[in-house]
Design a protein around this motif. Structure first.
Motif, PDB file in Angstrom:
ATOM      1  N   VAL C 452       0.830  -1.153  -0.010  1.00 34.70           N
ATOM      2  CA  VAL C 452      -0.076  -0.039  -0.061  1.00 34.70           C
ATOM      3  C   VAL C 452       0.994   1.379  -0.082  1.00 34.70           C
ATOM      4  CG1 VAL C 452      -1.994   1.326   0.992  1.00 34.70           C
ATOM      5  CG2 VAL C 452      -1.441  -1.380   1.346  1.00 34.70           C
ATOM      6  N   ILE C 453       0.433   2.087  -0.942  1.00 36.28           N
ATOM      7  CA  ILE C 453       1.090   3.399  -0.951  1.00 36.28           C
ATOM      8  C   ILE C 453       0.178   4.473  -0.420  1.00 36.28           C
ATOM      9  CG2 ILE C 453       2.452   5.231  -2.301  1.00 36.28           C
ATOM     10  CD1 ILE C 453       3.023   3.030  -4.381  1.00 36.28           C
ATOM     11  N   SER C 454       0.344   5.193   0.601  1.00 40.64           N
ATOM     12  CA  SER C 454      -0.215   6.263   1.079  1.00 40.64           C
ATOM     13  C   SER C 454       0.465   7.480   1.538  1.00 40.64           C
ATOM     14  CB  SER C 454      -1.416   5.497   2.052  1.00 40.64           C
ATOM     15  OG  SER C 454      -2.368   6.226   2.417  1.00 40.64           O
ATOM     16  N   SER C 455      -0.274   8.357   1.551  1.00 44.74           N
ATOM     17  CA  SER C 455       0.123   9.764   2.214  1.00 44.74           C
ATOM     18  C   SER C 455      -0.608   9.998   3.358  1.00 44.74           C
ATOM     19  CB  SER C 455       0.066  10.909   1.333  1.00 44.74           C
ATOM     20  OG  SER C 455      -1.213  11.043   0.627  1.00 44.74           O
ATOM     21  N   GLU C 456      -1.533   9.049   3.609  1.00 44.38           N
ATOM     22  CA  GLU C 456      -2.253   9.168   5.190  1.00 44.38           C
ATOM     23  C   GLU C 456      -1.587   8.095   5.837  1.00 44.38           C
ATOM     24  OE1 GLU C 456      -5.763  10.398   5.277  1.00 44.38           O
ATOM     25  OE2 GLU C 456      -5.583  11.416   3.441  1.00 44.38           O
ATOM     26  N   LEU C 457      -0.778   8.641   6.930  1.00 43.44           N
ATOM     27  CA  LEU C 457       0.097   7.912   7.436  1.00 43.44           C
ATOM     28  C   LEU C 457      -0.829   6.940   8.743  1.00 43.44           C
ATOM     29  CD1 LEU C 457       3.004   9.957   8.848  1.00 43.44           C
ATOM     30  CD2 LEU C 457       2.782   8.333   6.802  1.00 43.44           C
ATOM     31  N   ASP C 458      -2.051   7.563   9.130  1.00 39.26           N
ATOM     32  CA  ASP C 458      -2.946   6.826   9.946  1.00 39.26           C
ATOM     33  C   ASP C 458      -3.267   5.651   9.179  1.00 39.26           C
ATOM     34  OD1 ASP C 458      -4.071   8.794   8.644  1.00 39.26           O
ATOM     35  OD2 ASP C 458      -5.374   9.381  10.062  1.00 39.26           O
ATOM     36  N   GLU C 459      -3.651   5.775   8.039  1.00 42.01           N
ATOM     37  CA  GLU C 459      -4.069   4.798   7.148  1.00 42.01           C
ATOM     38  C   GLU C 459      -2.992   3.585   7.200  1.00 42.01           C
ATOM     39  OE1 GLU C 459      -6.298   6.141   3.577  1.00 42.01           O
ATOM     40  OE2 GLU C 459      -4.862   4.669   2.400  1.00 42.01           O
ATOM     41  N   LEU C 460      -1.911   4.010   6.827  1.00 45.43           N
ATOM     42  CA  LEU C 460      -0.657   3.180   6.821  1.00 45.43           C
ATOM     43  C   LEU C 460      -0.523   2.230   8.066  1.00 45.43           C
ATOM     44  CD1 LEU C 460       2.427   4.654   4.780  1.00 45.43           C
ATOM     45  CD2 LEU C 460       0.401   2.709   4.170  1.00 45.43           C
ATOM     46  N   VAL C 461      -0.691   3.041   9.308  1.00 42.04           N
ATOM     47  CA  VAL C 461      -0.440   2.372  10.524  1.00 42.04           C
ATOM     48  C   VAL C 461      -1.585   1.493  10.608  1.00 42.04           C
ATOM     49  CG1 VAL C 461      -0.590   2.922  12.852  1.00 42.04           C
ATOM     50  CG2 VAL C 461       0.690   4.241  11.376  1.00 42.04           C
ATOM     51  N   ALA C 462      -2.760   1.899  10.139  1.00 43.53           N
ATOM     52  CA  ALA C 462      -3.929   1.016  10.528  1.00 43.53           C
ATOM     53  C   ALA C 462      -3.893  -0.373   9.840  1.00 43.53           C
ATOM     54  CB  ALA C 462      -5.317   1.671  10.164  1.00 43.53           C
ATOM     55  N   VAL C 463      -3.370  -0.563   8.608  1.00 38.03           N
ATOM     56  CA  VAL C 463      -3.429  -1.617   7.729  1.00 38.03           C
ATOM     57  C   VAL C 463      -2.053  -2.245   7.592  1.00 38.03           C
ATOM     58  CG1 VAL C 463      -5.337  -0.841   6.639  1.00 38.03           C
ATOM     59  CG2 VAL C 463      -2.861  -0.380   5.441  1.00 38.03           C
ATOM     60  N   ALA C 464      -0.916  -1.592   7.613  1.00 35.44           N
ATOM     61  CA  ALA C 464       0.314  -2.328   7.275  1.00 35.44           C
ATOM     62  C   ALA C 464       1.065  -3.325   8.352  1.00 35.44           C
ATOM     63  CB  ALA C 464       1.425  -1.296   6.926  1.00 35.44           C
ATOM     64  N   ASP C 465       1.695  -4.039   8.094  1.00 37.68           N
ATOM     65  CA  ASP C 465       2.569  -4.992   8.833  1.00 37.68           C
ATOM     66  C   ASP C 465       3.990  -4.303   9.100  1.00 37.68           C
ATOM     67  OD1 ASP C 465       0.548  -7.067   9.455  1.00 37.68           O
ATOM     68  OD2 ASP C 465       0.697  -7.435   7.349  1.00 37.68           O
ATOM     69  N   ARG C 466       4.463  -3.860   8.028  1.00 37.90           N
ATOM     70  CA  ARG C 466       5.668  -3.516   7.764  1.00 37.90           C
ATOM     71  C   ARG C 466       5.662  -1.990   7.048  1.00 37.90           C
ATOM     72  NH1 ARG C 466       9.774  -6.484   4.554  1.00 37.90           N
ATOM     73  NH2 ARG C 466       7.919  -7.902   3.889  1.00 37.90           N
ATOM     74  N   VAL C 467       6.613  -1.077   7.414  1.00 39.59           N
ATOM     75  CA  VAL C 467       6.274   0.145   6.671  1.00 39.59           C
ATOM     76  C   VAL C 467       7.889   0.458   6.202  1.00 39.59           C
ATOM     77  CG1 VAL C 467       6.094   2.755   6.578  1.00 39.59           C
ATOM     78  CG2 VAL C 467       4.375   1.296   7.936  1.00 39.59           C
ATOM     79  N   ILE C 468       7.653   0.468   4.659  1.00 36.19           N
ATOM     80  CA  ILE C 468       9.137   1.108   4.357  1.00 36.19           C
ATOM     81  C   ILE C 468       8.943   2.800   4.174  1.00 36.19           C
ATOM     82  CG2 ILE C 468      10.631   1.065   2.147  1.00 36.19           C
ATOM     83  CD1 ILE C 468       9.517  -2.081   2.115  1.00 36.19           C
ATOM     84  N   VAL C 469      10.094   3.370   4.275  1.00 42.61           N
ATOM     85  CA  VAL C 469       9.931   4.777   4.171  1.00 42.61           C
ATOM     86  C   VAL C 469      10.997   5.131   2.832  1.00 42.61           C
ATOM     87  CG1 VAL C 469      10.839   6.918   5.420  1.00 42.61           C
ATOM     88  CG2 VAL C 469       9.457   5.066   6.711  1.00 42.61           C
ATOM     89  N   VAL C 470      10.504   5.924   2.074  1.00 45.50           N
ATOM     90  CA  VAL C 470      11.059   6.555   1.012  1.00 45.50           C
ATOM     91  C   VAL C 470      11.512   7.970   0.808  1.00 45.50           C
ATOM     92  CG1 VAL C 470      11.046   6.201  -1.664  1.00 45.50           C
ATOM     93  CG2 VAL C 470       9.474   4.913  -0.223  1.00 45.50           C
ATOM     94  N   ARG C 471      12.779   8.237   0.617  1.00 42.06           N
ATOM     95  CA  ARG C 471      13.371   9.742   0.716  1.00 42.06           C
ATOM     96  C   ARG C 471      14.209   9.652  -0.383  1.00 42.06           C
ATOM     97  NH1 ARG C 471      15.181  10.450   6.001  1.00 42.06           N
ATOM     98  NH2 ARG C 471      17.282   9.961   5.106  1.00 42.06           N
ATOM     99  N   ASP C 472      13.851  10.897  -1.192  1.00 40.33           N
ATOM    100  CA  ASP C 472      14.858  11.459  -2.315  1.00 40.33           C
ATOM    101  C   ASP C 472      15.003  10.120  -3.086  1.00 40.33           C
ATOM    102  OD1 ASP C 472      15.049  13.817  -1.342  1.00 40.33           O
ATOM    103  OD2 ASP C 472      16.701  13.168   0.097  1.00 40.33           O
ATOM    104  N   ARG C 473      14.013   9.578  -3.470  1.00 39.09           N
ATOM    105  CA  ARG C 473      14.217   8.239  -4.267  1.00 39.09           C
ATOM    106  C   ARG C 473      15.074   7.228  -3.830  1.00 39.09           C
ATOM    107  NH1 ARG C 473      11.622   9.846  -8.938  1.00 39.09           N
ATOM    108  NH2 ARG C 473      11.254  12.055  -8.951  1.00 39.09           N
ATOM    109  N   ARG C 474      15.155   6.877  -2.637  1.00 36.68           N
ATOM    110  CA  ARG C 474      15.828   5.902  -2.051  1.00 36.68           C
ATOM    111  C   ARG C 474      14.957   5.331  -0.974  1.00 36.68           C
ATOM    112  NH1 ARG C 474      20.385   8.117   0.829  1.00 36.68           N
ATOM    113  NH2 ARG C 474      20.911   6.125   1.462  1.00 36.68           N
ATOM    114  N   HIS C 475      14.903   3.823  -0.706  1.00 37.43           N
ATOM    115  CA  HIS C 475      14.263   3.409   0.603  1.00 37.43           C
ATOM    116  C   HIS C 475      14.800   3.416   1.612  1.00 37.43           C
ATOM    117  CE1 HIS C 475      11.409   0.584  -1.883  1.00 37.43           C
ATOM    118  NE2 HIS C 475      11.385   1.754  -2.474  1.00 37.43           N
ATOM    119  N   VAL C 476      14.780   4.389   2.526  1.00 40.99           N
ATOM    120  CA  VAL C 476      15.953   4.685   3.521  1.00 40.99           C
ATOM    121  C   VAL C 476      15.637   3.927   4.676  1.00 40.99           C
ATOM    122  CG1 VAL C 476      16.352   7.049   2.730  1.00 40.99           C
ATOM    123  CG2 VAL C 476      14.471   6.680   4.045  1.00 40.99           C
TER     124      VAL C 476
END
Lengths: 342, 316, 505
Positions: C452-476
């Motif tokens: 799931v890609i989302s700009s709603e963080l609470d939505e991600l928190v609600a559904v995701a088992d793991r969260v990958i954070v992307v910044r400046d075109r890198r998975h950080v």
């Protein structure tokens, strides 16, 4: 009322109205007689003379459904006609003549399709190339003259008849039915409509839109090949300068009169074929009515204008309303209640 | 592209004639029809027979190509220029340049709007006269019988269509028994001739009411002959067929008895042109401003088979 | 106050693009307008410049109520706009562009000399060395931007709106542009600055207003504002209690059970090579700001932009992902962010849209029978509660949420093993929003893996088992288990040296 009939109802009504109009100027218009083992009459002439445009319209319908256009079909006709006349003169026999013509048509379609689908050139520009160059290619094959032949077998495709019905008529009806069955009994029709409406979304849904586009242009080339065969067989000669000249425009007009949108999407081959017959009825009607030839184009333009205005998006809903009233409107009530909930 | 190739091939082939011979430049319109191809072939033949060195240029239907070809001829100092102009207007300045260089220009086949002083002469056929010859043949052959004629016109508004129609009407004017009952355009093509003839047959009782067909060119007549055959009408006997141009296929049709007469529009425009030039070079004889080519009538009596053989390789 | 906006509301069929938004602009300030895609920034600007007509609310400029009906009228009132793609004519000279539409004339003819003089005057004070007789197209984008600004300032002169002006500029050009912006601020112009580059926002702005889902979330002075707070505003932190209640357990999955492995997949200029392993029934969230490489990651995984490096494999070996067709064949599905252009086939019916991907995979020669299509359509209309009068209605006539459900149904009908959802809940109403989240829970219970890609963080928190954070075109960073919390995500997005477990590829 079956869906197909309902779809082509405006075209059927238009055709009926035109026939009535021509009958006013030429009372024997609807008369069909059986003489020398063949059907004779103005209506039969229309069904026969309209063959090239009808054949082109079959392929053009598919191309337009993908939101494309094929301006090269007239030139392709000339190339394929030239190929068949050349092959028959060179002694390849009937099978050779038909085979070379069909191959040339498919090759022309492959060329157009590759330009559109692989190189991403806009269809109107991509097919314009062959439209301009194609006649030169045809002239190269005929060496600039009318390449005449004397082969009854090939001439049969232009002037022969089976059970009284002219061969050109049989060819366009048969090809029309075959293509319609092919696209509707398989998923091709749906996939063609999908890429015509939204190519990107369709590609993302896993449709191989590139191959499908090329196939559609090849189908158009194939139809143009048969139109070229019919036209060449008809005059027993390949006239590279004039064969199919401007017919691409009549074919596009047939598709438009058939109610198909130039913006792609939903299409009906039956409606396009009726469109081709409407155009031919106008042409033949003008000839039969005996007006001076200076009026031909004006009358044709005026009639086409009237037809298109009657079918225009702003007037067509009136037809649709009449059709809906016949169907009854159980869906409408459901629609309002469910959508009100949103 | 193809035409360029042809033109290049043509350009390579000149320069074979003797050095002392006269040099003539020929700016041809293009090769849009069989007739024009034949005109080119015959011009080359005529030049060769007379020992003239012909420089040929194919303009591919473009006036600017013709003008630059003429400038090039002038620069090369040719002895005369043959010009088959693609359009009528816009020739004044290049014709003046030729005149200043004292190079006579002969117009072939078509006319220009420039002053007559700017060119030596024009060779061409008289389109009205062609129609008159065709009409006269019909008048001579139907006698006093009633004759309902159908006419296949050329492209609406084109000058051959207008003038050939006018000439034909002039010829039949005095004969009240001959009447044009239907007249439609067949666009100078075989398909057009066939389609329109089919409608004529429908409209005129399957052809029973038609006594003769006049077609503005042979190709339409050939298409119409096929339409008549398919409708069970016997062309050449039931319906007399007269047309104009004299292309090889109409001679074949005459040999088969399907067509009756044709009026030749000779593609040999160069012959009279070279004759006039020779006279001019020798003693300065100024020819008349218009040399009309012969509009010869051919009928089934004129050995059409031999005429066909003579023409079939001219490039029609 | 130079410009005030009160209770601005604008609705489109199916969505409320702006909901009672307030906004103030002082003379002599740079006011940044921030928000993710679809937050309402461009709608606000369009209402301001007369491109859209507002439904409700008041605009006042210099104390007087205004109601511009066209961009021309807004320009005359004093509101000028410069867009990312300079909307001037590159094949005209700089002088012609600057004076276009009001060239000085002499005896009815354009007076070239006066025009040049006028243009030079307009550009004086911008500190750029430009020959106004040269074609605009021969100059860099930065110069073109400045010419556009000069034109807008001369024509309007009160409010200047800069819509993503720096998106295609390099850092030196940005500095040059900012010098111009600062000098205009000193001259007393009110400047609205729209950008998704937070560094630039902090550098140039005096105040900032954040929009989210059509509402104004916050307006703050930039001085003293924490970067973290700003990102929280943009991505949403204030969770509603019920969402928190119904939230996922975040059980860390056992890495050894992951079946789908991407190693070093990437594409130059799009996303740097990254690794990703996916377990059965796992929901992976992808978080990051706009333009950080979120959608680009999905495009690479689904073969839309083919990978230049790396491999994908499952237990049966390597998987080819050169185009969407191969991705579909591998059992992937993708519900794109922009469903109107990339998702639905608008003129086709609900039935046909649902059957489309399945049909594409079966090939044209094996059509899905009409009865089967009807069954599929009825099943998913019922299961996803798609609000439509019947299955034959064109999808384009449905509301946004229902269109999204049709796209989801299309993929669910294929039963993909790996389903990528790019902003699945953007621009849809609250009811459909909750239904889609519930659906994600449901299908993962059956073993489907989801990204799931989302700009709603609470939505991600609600559904995701793991969260990958992307910044400046890198998975950080990768957050698992208890780390899947909005504040940890925000910190990972904000701070280059966040103390979460770095998993940069």
């Amino acid at each position: 009322m079956p869906r197909v009939i309902q779809r082509v109802l405006p075209q059927l009504l238009t055709l009926a109205a035109l026939m009535a109009l021509v009958s006013v100027f030429f009372p024997d218009f609807l008369e069909i007689t059986y003489s020398d083992g063949r059907l004779v009459g103005p209506v039969i002439d229309i069904l026969k003379r309209g063959a090239p445009v009808a054949l082109l319209a079959i392929g053009m319908t598919l191309v337009i459904a993908t939101r494309g256009i094929d301006l090269s079909v007239g030139a392709t006709m000339a190339i394929c006609g030239a190929c068949s006349a050349w092959a028959i003169s060179a002694g390849y026999g009937l099978a050779g003549a038909l085979g070379f013509a069909m191959l040339a048509g498919l090759a022309a379609g492959l060329w157009n399709g590759a330009l559109v689908a692989v190189f991403g050139i806009q269809p109107i520009v991509a097919t314009l190339i062959l439209m301009t160059a194609g006649r030169g290619v045809a002239q190269l094959i005929t060496e600039g003259r009318i390449l005449t032949f004397n082969h009854e077998g090939l001439a049969f495709f232009g002037s022969g008849d089976i059970l009284g019905v002219p061969m050109p008529t049989l060819i366009w009806v048969l090809l029309g039915v075959l293509v319609a069955l092919l696209v509707r009994r398989t998923a091709l029709g749906l996939l063609i409509e999908a890429i015509g409406i939204n190519r990107r979304a369709s590609t993302l849904a896993g449709i191989n839109s590139r191959v499908l586009l090329i196939a559609v242009y090849m189908a158009s080339g194939f139809c143009a090949a048969w139109a070229g065969i019919v036209a060449t067989a008809d005059i027993r000669g390949a006239d590279a300068n004039n064969s199919g000249l401007w017919l691409e425009l009549d074919a596009i007009l047939a598709v438009v009169i058939g109610g198909n949108s130039l913006l792609g999407g939903r299409f009906s081959i039956a409606a396009s074929l009726l469109g081709a017959m409407i155009i031919q009825t106008i042409d033949t009607g003008i000839l039969l009515a005996g007006f001076p030839s200076e009026f031909n184009l004006v009358i044709k333009a005026a009639l086409v204008l009237v037809i298109l205005v009657l079918q225009s998006p702003n007037l067509a809903p009136r037809f649709a309303r009449i059709a809906r009233r016949r169907r009854g409107t159980p869906a409408a009530g459901k629609l309002t209640t469910r959508e009100a909930g949103e | 592209m193809i035409k360029t190739l042809l033109a290049t091939a043509a350009a390579v082939s000149f320069g074979a004639a003797a050095a002392s011979a006269q040099t003539v430049g020929f700016s041809q319109i293009g090769s849009e029809s069989g007739w024009r191809a034949a005109e080119t072939t015959l011009t080359r033949q005529q030049a060769e027979e007379r020992g003239i060195d012909l420089k040929f240029s194919d303009a591919q239907q473009r006036q600017e190509n013709q003008i630059s070809a003429m400038r090039s001829f002038i620069a090369q100092g040719v002895d005369a220029i043959l010009l088959a102009p693609v359009v009528a207007t816009g020739w004044d300045s290049v014709l003046e340049e030729a005149q200043e260089a004292e190079i006579p220009v002969v117009l072939l086949d078509r006319q220009v709007d420039s002053s007559e002083d700017l060119y030596l002469t024009a060779v061409g056929s008289d389109l009205v006269h062609e129609g008159e010859v065709a009409g006269q043949w019909l008048v001579d052959n139907v006698g006093d019988e009633e004759c309902r004629v159908v006419e296949l016109q050329g492209t609406t508004g084109s000058s051959p269509a207008i003038k050939r129609k006018q000439g034909f009407e002039n010829a039949i004017e005095g004969s009240d028994n001959i009447e044009i009952v239907r007249s439609q355009t067949g666009d100078f093509t075989r398909t057009g001739g066939k389609e329109v003839m089919e409608s004529f047959l429908q409209a005129e009782d399957g052809g029973g009411n038609i006594c003769a067909l006049f077609a503005h060119n042979d190709d339409m007549a050939i298409g119409a002959i096929q339409a008549m055959k398919e409708a069970g009408v016997n062309p050449g006997e039931d319906v007399k067929v007269v047309s104009i141009d004299g292309v090889p296929d109409i001679f074949r049709a005459m040999a088969d008895g399907d067509a009756n007469a044709t009026v030749e529009l000779t593609p040999n425009m160069a012959g009279p042109a070279f004759d006039a030039l020779n006279a001019y070079w020798e003693d300065g004889t100024t020819p008349p401003k218009f040399i009309q080519t012969e509009s010869r009538l051919y009928t089934q009596e004129d050995d059409p088979e031999a005429e066909y053989e003579a023409r079939k390789d001219l490039g029609y | 106050m130079l410009l005030t906006i009160r209770s601005l509301t604008k609705t489109f069929p199916g969505t409320r693009a702006l909901d009672s938004v307030d906004f103030d602009l002082r003379a002599g300030e740079v006011h940044a307008l921030l928000g993710e895609n679809g937050a309402g920034k461009s709608t606000l600007i369009k209402c301001l410049t007369g491109a859209y007509q507002r439904d409700e609310g008041e605009l006042t400029l210099d104390g007087a109520p205004i109601s511009p009906q066209s961009t021309l009228e807004a320009q005359e009132l004093g509101i000028g706009t410069v867009y990312q793609e300079v909307n001037l004519l590159p094949n005209l000279t700089v002088a012609e562009n600057l004076t276009f539409g009001r060239q000085p004339t002499r005896f009815g003819m354009v007076d070239g000399r006066a025009m040049r003089r006028q243009a030079e005057e307009m550009l004086s004070g911008y500190g750029v060395d430009v020959d106004v007789r040269r074609d605009l197209g021969t100059y860099s984008v930065a110069i073109q931007q400045i010419v556009a600004i000069a034109r807008a300032v001369t024509l309007s002169g009160k409010v200047l709106i800069l819509d993503e002006p720096t998106a295609s500029l390099d850092s030196r050009e940005v500095a040059m542009l900012f010098d111009v912006v600062r000098s205009l601020r000193e001259q007393g112009l009110g400047i609205i600055f729209i950008s998704h580059f937070l560094d630039q926002v902090f550098e140039i702005s005096d105040r900032v207003t954040v929009l989210r889902n059509g509402c104004r979330v916050a307006t703050d002075d930039i001085a003293g504002l924490e970067r973290l707070r700003l990102i929280e505003h943009m991505l949403g932190h204030e969770l509603e209690d019920e969402t928190r209640e119904g939230r996922h357990a975040h059980v860390p999955s056992d890495p050894s059970e992951r079946t789908l492995h991407f190693e070093g997949v990437g594409r130059r200029g799009l996303i740097e090579p990254f690794d990703l392993s996916v377990g059965r029934g796992e929901v992976i969230g992808l978080a990051g700001l706009l333009g950080s490489g979120r959608t680009e990651s999905a495009e690479v995984l689904f073969g839309i932009k083919p990978t230049q490096t790396g491999t994908a494999r499952d237990e049966n070996g390597e998987i080819a992902l050169r185009n969407p067709r191969e991705a579909v064949a591998a059992g992937f599905g993708f519900a794109p962010e922009d469903r109107k252009t990339d998702g639905i086939v608008a003129d086709l019916s609900v039935r046909e849209n649902i059957a489309l991907a399945l049909q594409a995979r079966r090939g044209w020669a094996r059509p899905i029978s009409r009865a089967e299509q009807n069954r599929l359509a009825d099943h998913y209309i019922d299961r996803l509660d798609i609000r439509t009068s019947d299955a034959e209605k064109a999808v384009g006539d449905l509301s946004g949420g229902n269109q999204q459900k049709v796209v989801l149904a299309r993929w669910l009908a294929m039963n993909p093993r790996f389903f990528i959802l790019d902003e699945p809940t953007r621009g849809i109403d609250v009811g459909a929003h909750a239904e889609i989240l519930r659906l994600i829970e449901e299908v993962t219970a059956d073993g489907m893996s989801i990204l799931v890609i989302s700009s709603e963080l609470d939505e991600l928190v609600a559904v995701a088992d793991r969260v990958i954070v992307v910044r400046d075109r890198r998975h950080v960073a990768q957050l698992t288990g208890a780390e899947v919390e909005t504040d940890t995500i925000v910190r990972a997005i904000a701070a280059p040296d966040a103390d979460s477990d770095e998993e940069a590829a």
